[in-house]
Design a protein around this motif. Structure first.
Motif, short mmCIF file in Angstrom:
data_model
loop_
_atom_site.label_atom_id
_atom_site.label_comp_id
_atom_site.label_asym_id
_atom_site.label_seq_id
_atom_site.Cartn_x
_atom_site.Cartn_y
_atom_site.Cartn_z
N PRO A 299 83.25 127.94 68.41
CA PRO A 299 84.33 126.87 68.27
C PRO A 299 83.39 125.79 67.65
O PRO A 299 84.07 125.03 66.65
N LEU A 300 82.09 125.81 67.84
CA LEU A 300 81.63 124.46 67.31
C LEU A 300 81.12 124.70 65.79
O LEU A 300 81.44 123.79 64.80
N ARG A 303 84.32 124.11 64.01
CA ARG A 303 84.35 122.44 63.83
C ARG A 303 83.56 121.88 62.95
O ARG A 303 84.18 120.84 62.08
N VAL B 34 84.66 117.66 72.85
CA VAL B 34 83.24 117.62 72.40
C VAL B 34 82.72 116.37 72.32
O VAL B 34 81.60 115.92 72.84
N GLU B 35 83.50 115.29 72.08
CA GLU B 35 83.01 113.91 71.65
C GLU B 35 82.51 113.29 73.35
O GLU B 35 81.46 112.73 73.55
N ILE B 148 78.00 121.07 75.86
CA ILE B 148 78.63 120.86 74.44
C ILE B 148 79.43 122.23 74.04
O ILE B 148 80.39 122.20 73.40
N GLY B 152 83.45 122.67 73.39
CA GLY B 152 83.97 123.42 72.02
C GLY B 152 84.96 124.73 72.51
O GLY B 152 86.16 124.72 72.12
N GLU B 155 87.93 123.20 74.17
CA GLU B 155 89.15 122.57 73.05
C GLU B 155 89.79 123.90 72.38
O GLU B 155 91.07 123.76 72.28
#
Lengths: 319, 194, 445, 205
Positions: A299-300, A303, B34-35, B148, B152, B155
């Motif tokens: 997912p990261l 992103r 994530v923020e 983190i 992710g 989300e």
């Protein structure tokens, strides 16, 4: 004229003929080849493991969906793929209840808990295997056989890691004539199946290419016993579950990035982690964990690799 | 060498979340996106490094020499909460920008058992002040990596059709469990360092 | 390389139905319904009323706004009514002038041929306006506006778009074969209006005969080039065409081709411009491809604007089999109709009927995140995420992912193996975002 | 009397673990076995009840502005008492529970009860609330510990005595490893949700 009742939908009114079941069917075709090869190599035991594993995966999916009063979607083929891949990751002498439980865990906990096909974040087969390795380490890390003769033997990666035994010849490794999980040894057949999927445009070549390439590079540079740049690349590439993982598990749509750059990163990351675990880790094989760790990061990666739209020259200042 | 071992161990092998069960409340609570997770991570990195160093200093200068180790729990928790207070005030004065971005997370840290946990572990391992700070930093780095990555995935789970009974915390815990399985891959990594 | 845009798809062409069928004039309509909105921009006001007698080419609706184009009577006869009628592009009743033809086809007094040779750019642009010219490729943007770039945006290149990348449609293809000379004349006039010295005709390589015809016609013309483009949808989209031919990137909306010094026009528009000078007749007819597996005898028809769909379908042998979808335009970006009682407008490039037996669609299943939509998006967007957010009405997130830049070309929906309505969801998000931006703008001024 | 209600409130309705999701860290960390859960629970009951009593007694004395630090000192004092006692009488268990005994001090359940209940209620109610909440926590610890131990070792050990002579089946080691803790807890919570929803829809019908 006004008798006609037209369907009114918004464009496009044309769809490609490829659909999800067809894509899954292509994957099943490729995996079927591997299944045949493993049956030839390891005999009836392999067939039994495959049968039990696939049946368990299908049954788990059907029962779960029946229980939740959802439409039963075993026919889409994804559960069968998971079952096959779990079976391929079993040592030949594994007790049959092990793949059965692994498939059930993979389908229910890893996939259905998250909403079923398309919603899981981890490759069910890889997670199922990692679960089994931690739950019943003895059953999962022993019971290796050489094909045909049925003699117990260490796997090539165990030999590279210092176990007693000798490494098979290159051609033997290619044909699958070595100790290992029932579906991971037949390198040539896996390669054919993988290339078939690339040809059918089912999978993106970027992931297997960068995955295998990175492992090869690291094996060459750091994998040798007589200093740098002396590693045995061929043995590293052909042994363990690298080919199986690179072509069939790391390329799983649902759990790999959707962007092109992301897929490249996925492959590189898988390769890096596999090499790390193989060369300096506590396990002889790292493919499964590498894939799982990259699944976690997917997912990261998605992103961070969202491309800039066509025509945008500089990064847009949001606000 | 020991520093590298501590860093690797803290981030990958003995990850606070996946192996030590520390800092789970904020891990579940502040990981919706994530923020937020990044903001919390920055605050934790800051406080945890300092807390581990300061408590180790306290331990080696006061508690240990005077045979007061039984006061460990009381003093550590007081030191940590006042440290958080101090950091908050200091940031507000010194760097309003940083304060604005980290401010909301700072009060949450007092109840983050990872800070206290890292301090206790450092002392029990017999690390000196410097290594304790490194250990705190490594632990915080591992915790940040975990939260983190987790954010992710969460989300993405927002868009998934998770079964009703599993929605929210249950599926978050299962996710953490699966992530922990993946992190098992680092077990025994670079064993020769340890 | 001449196919430099990202993404794109290769839908089956389905052009064989009509690509070899010569254009023929449709039967004279008895009644025409001429909507007063046929273009992007300000709607026209009717300049005639019930009972008025009108001639062919007479202005029946006009507007004073800059972005607009007048509409003209396409037959002579009596105005039967001025009332809202169902519009094929807007999907709702819109004011229209309904004219009962007297069958005489009497031309209006103002119609007289003009020589384009020694006209100034301003005069050419004025003619574009009075002839009611709009982009005939489908978007129907007023041509006069397109050819009046602001001073600070110098135009150096003109592209004539003959890509016709939509499956089924062959109107432009046939026009390039049968109206080659007119297209070239129109193109030269357009170039003069812009003051550019070089022009390029762009044709996809699945139309070798059109390529050959254009090349032959341009053989002795040094300032006009013909280029063959790889057949790939959406090659005919302005931005993609400019990328392919000139390797220039048009900025996202509100960016226009003129921001990179280019103006693109469709071959049919050039053809219509040429006719407007040669005969003096404004835009009152166009070529429409009536086609699809559910049409008995597909054809390319020269049709008076305002002719009703059902007349044209009857003329092509009516429906064959079980017609389940009726579309104005091509299958990728065309607009579905629920009635055959709608008129042909300036932007009608085709009438397409699809049968029920052909599985054009299917039930949407779970997204398997294959990423194909990302691969094919010509705008390099991430449809998988934008549509997921749009479906949940999280429009801010969709906007952060540049939903507003979407072309709505439909590649993502076309390629999706799970049959998910991606572009449909993105379109919703886009509308929402645009409305919000307008509101914000209105609030700030 | 509503003391009974206060007690059951902590065990069922507002069970700190299953309903409020407080104190996850020690819960998951020490529940590799049933008895670990039990002793951790006993320690928490003691700290929770004692701190509740003291906080309630001092509720009119402590200035609101400095109440949180005061609560922390009170809690930390009792935690230290527990540490010393366990170290003296249950050294093996103290070793197993490790840093999670001193970490009771940052267990959110305890601070939350001090803040939300004890500082606003009379001493008897506060004590009962402490016992109830502590019991609720202990039950959760023992359920999770029992499940994980049973599947992870195929046996149950109670007071040092194995319940079965031999493992009942091939134990799934992962259950007593960290992933097992997270997944089991997630599944338990989901099952609880199913039960609550069933009960609710049953009552509604």
């Amino acid at each position: 004229m006004t008798d006609y009742k037209f369907v009114v939908g918004s464009s496009p009114h044309l769809r490609t003929s490829e659909n999800t079941p067809r894509l899954m069917f292509y994957v099943l075709q490729a995996l079927f080849l591997v299944a045949v090869a493993s049956t030839i190599l390891f005999g009836v035991r392999a067939m039994a493991i495959i049968g039990v594993s696939v049946l368990a995966a299908l049954a788990a999916e059907a029962l779960w969906q029946k229980g939740l009063r959802q439409p039963v979607t075993v026919a889409d083929g994804s559960a069968a793929i998971t079952g096959l891949l779990i079976a391929f990751n079993m040592p030949p002498l594994v007790p049959l209840w092990v793949p059965a439980l692994g498939s059930a865990f993979a389908v229910i906990v890893v996939k259905q808990f998250f909403g079923g096909l398309g919603h899981n974040f981890m490759n069910p087969a890889a997670a199922g295997r990692a679960f089994l390795v931690s739950a019943w380490p003895l059953a999962m890390t022993s019971g290796w056989l050489t094909p045909f003769d049925g003699a117990t033997s260490a796997t090539p990666l165990q030999v590279l890691g210092g176990s007693s035994g000798s490494l098979p010849e290159g051609w033997q490794m290619l044909m699958g004539w070595r100790a290992g999980c029932i579906g991971e040894t037949s390198a040539l057949v896996i390669l054919i199946g993988g290339l078939y999927l690339i040809y059918r445009q089912v999978i993106d070549w970027k992931i297997p290419a960068s995955f295998i390439g990175t492992v090869a590079l690291f094996a060459w540079v750091f994998g040798g016993t007589d200093g740098w740049f002396t590693g045995d690349v061929l043995t590293h590439v052909l042994s363990g579950g690298l080919l199986l993982g690179a072509f069939f598990m790391a390329t799983d749509y649902v759990t790999s990035p959707v962007t092109k750059r992301g897929r490249l990163i996925m492959g590189l990351g898988c390769g890096l982690l596999t090499a790390l675990i193989r060369l300096w880790g506590g396990y002889p094989e790292g493919v499964t964990y590498a894939i799982l760790l990259m699944n976690v990061a997917t997912p990261l990666i998605d992103r961070m690799t969202i491309p800039r739209p066509f025509g945008t020259r500089q990064t847009k200042v949001t606000g | 060498m020991e520093i590298i071992a501590i860093l690797l161990g803290g981030v990958l092998i003995n990850n606070l979340v996946f192996a030590q069960f520390l800092g789970l409340c904020p891990f579940v609570g502040v990981s919706k996106n994530v923020e937020m997770a990044t903001g919390m991570s920055a605050a934790v990195l800051f406080v945890m490094t300092m807390a581990a160093g300061v408590t180790a200093l306290l331990h080696s200068l006061v508690l240990d020499p005077y045979g007061l180790t039984y006061l460990e729990t009381v003093t550590f928790i007081l030191v940590i909460s006042s440290l958080v207070q101090f950091v908050e005030t200091f940031l507000r004065k010194a760097s309003p920008v940083l304060h604005r971005s980290l401010g909301i997370y700072l009060p949450l840290i007092t109840t983050n058992c990872a800070v206290m946990g890292a301090a206790l572990i450092s002392v029990r391992q017999g690390y000196g002040v410097g290594l304790s700070a490194v250990n705190g930093f490594a632990g915080a780095l591992g915790w940040s990596l975990a939260i983190i990555l987790f954010a992710g995935i969460r989300e993405r789970l927002e868009l998934a059709s998770v079964p009703e009974a599993l929605k929210g915390i249950p599926v978050a815990l299962v996710t953490t469990g699966l992530m922990a399985i993946a992190f098992l891959g680092f077990q025994g990594l670079f064993r020769f360092l340890f | 390389m001449r196919n430099g845009f990202d993404g794109g798809v290769h839908p089956p062409h389905y052009k064989t139905h009509t690509e070899d069928v010569a254009i023929r004039s449709a039967r004279e309509p008895e009644v025409v319904v001429i909507p007063l909105v046929q273009h992007l921009g300000a709607p026209c006001e009717a300049t005639v009323k019930k009972g008025d007698v009108v001639d062919v080419g007479q202005v029946i609706g006009d507007a004073s706004a800059f972005v607009s184009a007048p509409v003209h009577a396409s037959v002579s006869g009596k105005v039967f009514k001025v009332e809202p009628r169902l519009h094929p592009a807007l999907g709702k009743p819109v004011p229209a002038v309904i004219i009962e033809s007297d069958g005489e086809n009497r031309w209006h007094d103002s119609i007289e041929p003009r020589d384009a040779e020694d006209l100034t750019p301003e005069e050419i642009i004025r003619t574009m306006r009075t002839a009611g010219l709009v982009g005939l490729g489908g978007a129907a943007f007023p041509t006069a506006v397109k050819f009046s770039p602001p001073k600070d945006k110098p135009v150096d290149t003109f592209l004539l778009n003959g890509a016709e990348c939509e499956p089924f449609l062959t109107a432009d293809h046939r026009l390039m074969l049968e109206g080659t000379a007119d297209i070239l004349t129109g193109m030269r006039v357009m170039m003069r209006a812009l003051g550019v010295t070089t022009g390029t005709i762009c044709i996809e390589d699945n139309k070798p005969d059109a390529l050959a015809a254009m090349e032959a016609a341009c053989k002795d013309v040094p300032d006009i080039k013909v280029v063959s483009l790889k057949t790939r949808y959406p090659q005919g989209s302005e931005k993609q065409l400019i990328k392919s031919v000139l390797n220039r990137d048009v900025p996202p909306p509100p960016g226009l081709p003129m921001d990179v010094g280019v103006v693109v026009s469709n071959v049919s528009t050039a053809h219509a411009l040429s006719r407007a000078f040669k005969t003096g007749m404004p835009l009152i007819e166009r070529v429409v491809t009536v086609t699809g597996p559910a049409i008995a005898e597909p054809a390319n028809l020269l049709v008076k604007i305002g002719t009703l769909f059902h007349q044209l379908i009857e003329e092509c042998g009516g429906f064959e089999g079980n017609a389940s979808r009726l579309i104005m335009g091509g299958p990728m970006m065309g607009i579905a109709q629920f009635s055959t009682d709608v008129p042909v407008i300036k932007g009608t490039s085709g009438i397409l009927a699809l049968g029920a037996e052909d599985e054009w669609d299917g039930e949407a299943t779970a997204c398997i995140k294959c990423g194909r939509c990302v691969d094919v998006c010509p705008m390099r967007l991430v449809p998988i995420l934008i549509s997921a957010y749009a479906e949940r009405e999280w429009y801010e997130k969709a906007e952060q992912l540049y939903a507003a830049d979407c072309l709505e070309c439909g590649c993502c929906s076309f390629i999706c193996p799970a049959r998910r309505p991606l572009v449909q969801a993105i379109r919703m998000a886009k509308q929402h975002i645009m409305n919000q931006r307008r509101e914000r703008q209105a609030a700030s001024t | 009397m509503n003391l009974w209600r206060i007690l059951t409130n902590g065990v069922v309705k507002e069970n700190p673990v299953f309903r409020l999701l407080l104190g996850l860290c020690p819960l998951l960390a020490v529940t590799t076995a049933l008895m670990n859960g039990f002793w951790m629970g006993v320690a928490v009951i003691f700290v929770l009840t004692s701190s509740n009593i003291i906080v309630s007694m001092l509720r009119k004395v402590i200035a609101p502005r400095i109440r949180i630090p005061c609560f922390i000192v009170i809690i930390a004092t009792f935690v230290t008492i527990v540490q010393m006692t366990m170290n003296a009488y249950l050294p093996d268990m103290y070793e197993i529970l490790g840093i999670f005994v001193p970490l009771i001090v940052v267990n959110c359940v305890i601070l939350a009860r001090a803040e939300a209940f004890a500082s606003k209620n009379p001493v008897v109610s506060a004590a009962v609330d402490g016992i109830g909440m502590g019991l609720g926590f202990t039950i959760a610890l023992m359920v999770l510990g029992g499940v994980r131990e049973f599947f992870g070792t195929a046996n149950l050990v109670i007071n040092g005595q194995p319940l079965f002579d031999a493992p009942l089946f091939e134990p799934a080691l992962i259950m007593i490893m960290p992933p097992g803790a997270f997944i089991t807890m997630g599944v338990l919570l989901a099952l609880l949700n199913v039960m609550v929803n069933r009960g609710r829809s049953g009552a509604g019908a």
